[in-house]
Design an enzyme around this catalytic site. Structure first.
Site, PDB file in Angstrom:
ATOM      1  N   HIS A  94       0.847  -1.199   0.000  1.00  0.00           N
ATOM      2  CA  HIS A  94       0.000   0.000   0.000  1.00  0.00           C
ATOM      3  C   HIS A  94       0.885   1.252   0.000  1.00  0.00           C
ATOM      4  O   HIS A  94       1.947   1.267   0.620  1.00  0.00           O
ATOM      5  CB  HIS A  94      -0.920  -0.019   1.229  1.00  0.00           C
ATOM      6  N   GLU A 164      -4.147   2.307  -7.300  1.00  0.00           N
ATOM      7  CA  GLU A 164      -4.513   3.352  -6.350  1.00  0.00           C
ATOM      8  C   GLU A 164      -3.623   4.565  -6.571  1.00  0.00           C
ATOM      9  O   GLU A 164      -2.541   4.671  -5.974  1.00  0.00           O
ATOM     10  CB  GLU A 164      -4.300   2.866  -4.913  1.00  0.00           C
TER      11      GLU A 164
HETATM   12  P1  PGA Z   1      -9.640   5.936   0.507  1.00  0.00           P
HETATM   13  O1  PGA Z   1      -8.455   4.906   0.742  1.00  0.00           O
HETATM   14  O2  PGA Z   1     -10.828   5.158   0.016  1.00  0.00           O
HETATM   15  O3  PGA Z   1      -9.866   6.554   1.868  1.00  0.00           O
HETATM   16  O4  PGA Z   1      -9.178   6.925  -0.504  1.00  0.00           O
HETATM   17  C1  PGA Z   1      -8.172   3.902  -0.176  1.00  0.00           C
HETATM   18  C2  PGA Z   1      -6.891   3.201   0.230  1.00  0.00           C
HETATM   19  O5  PGA Z   1      -5.954   3.897   0.640  1.00  0.00           O
HETATM   20  O6  PGA Z   1      -6.797   1.962   0.160  1.00  0.00           O
END
Ligand code: PGA
Length: 257
Positions: A94, A164
């Site tokens: 992540h 992401e």
């Molecule tokens: P968010 O986070 O939905 O709060 O943007 C997603 C993540 O970091 O996995």
């Protein structure tokens, strides 16, 4: 074989206590029991895995990280330990871990191998830091390519890649809001191409590519439909039983069509 769309609730370092975690878990489980066309995963912090796991039957249990070994590694949690608690999915790499905890591509690669080797589903997170106009950031291809190096095609079905974009994560400094489904779709194609260069086109077809970054019930359908995403990684909205319920319902609507 049709792959189910996957919705992963990433709670990060929330909530503050096991009682609240169990309440959230029960809410996720209610949705999972209702919408079986989806694969739903709750990923609580390590200390709550057992309490959350006890509430889940239809939903799956995920970890937010994994370490590549057991033994003399203070503070680490191994694949075997996670499995013993019923964990089936491990989030790996992540951006918060890469940026704030010094996680490198080499570490991500080792964690990925450990998770896959233990038979866990691995959710590899990749994404560029800055929003770019036009083309895709090569950093995304590099992150995918480096993580998958040396893996074999038989691991494809255990693998989920979460696109992401860091700038789209709700808590990121200077958060620019969610990506557009159109840009996410282009990211998907780019990621697929990179996967195909490692696993071949047939292997790549078995890997699910999902979107994360400020997902809400309002934008979820467009990412699944127009962004052609195989699922969603949900952070902030997953901390509120009503909001994650609404995300799951809206995703189920799309999956039904
Ligand atoms: P968010 O986070 O939905 O709060 O943007 C997603 C993540 O970091 O996995």
């Amino acid at each position: 074989m049709v792959m189910k769309k996957i919705i992963i609730a990433n709670w990060k370092a929330n909530p503050d206590n096991a009682r609240h975690a169990a309440v959230l878990a029960a809410a996720v489980e209610r949705q999972a029991a209702r919408y079986r066309t989806l694969e739903i995963v709750a990923a609580p912090p390590f200390p709550f895995l057992a309490a959350v796991g006890a509430k889940l039957r239809n939903a799956r249990l995920g970890s937010q990280d994994i370490f590549w070994d057991g033994g003399a590694w203070t503070g680490a949690v191994s694949a075997a330990q996670l499995k013993s608690l019923g964990v089936s999915h491990a989030i790996i790499g992540h951006s918060e871990r890469r940026m704030h905890m010094g996680e490198t591509d080499a570490m991500v690669q080792k964690k990925l191998r450990a998770a896959l080797g233990a038979g866990l589903a691995a959710v590899l997170c990749v994404g560029e830091r800055e929003r770019q106009d036009g083309g895709m950031d090569a950093a995304v291809g590099d992150q995918v390519g480096s993580a998958l190096q040396g893996l074999s095609r038989r691991h494809a079905r255990q693998l989920v890649i979460a696109y992401e974009p860091v700038w789209a994560i709700s808590t990121a400094a200077g958060n620019a809001g969610a990506d557009t489904p159109d840009h996410a779709f282009r990211a998907r194609l780019y990621i697929e191409k990179t996967i195909a260069s490692v696993f071949g086109a047939r292997g790549a077809a078995g890997v699910r590519v999902i979107y994360g970054g400020s997902v809400t019930a309002e934008n979820a359908p467009a990412f699944l439909r127009d962004g052609r995403m195989d699922g969603l990684l949900v952070g902030r909205a997953s901390l509120d039983a009503k909001k994650i319920g609404a995300v799951i319902r809206s995703a189920a609507e799309v999956a039904r069509r």
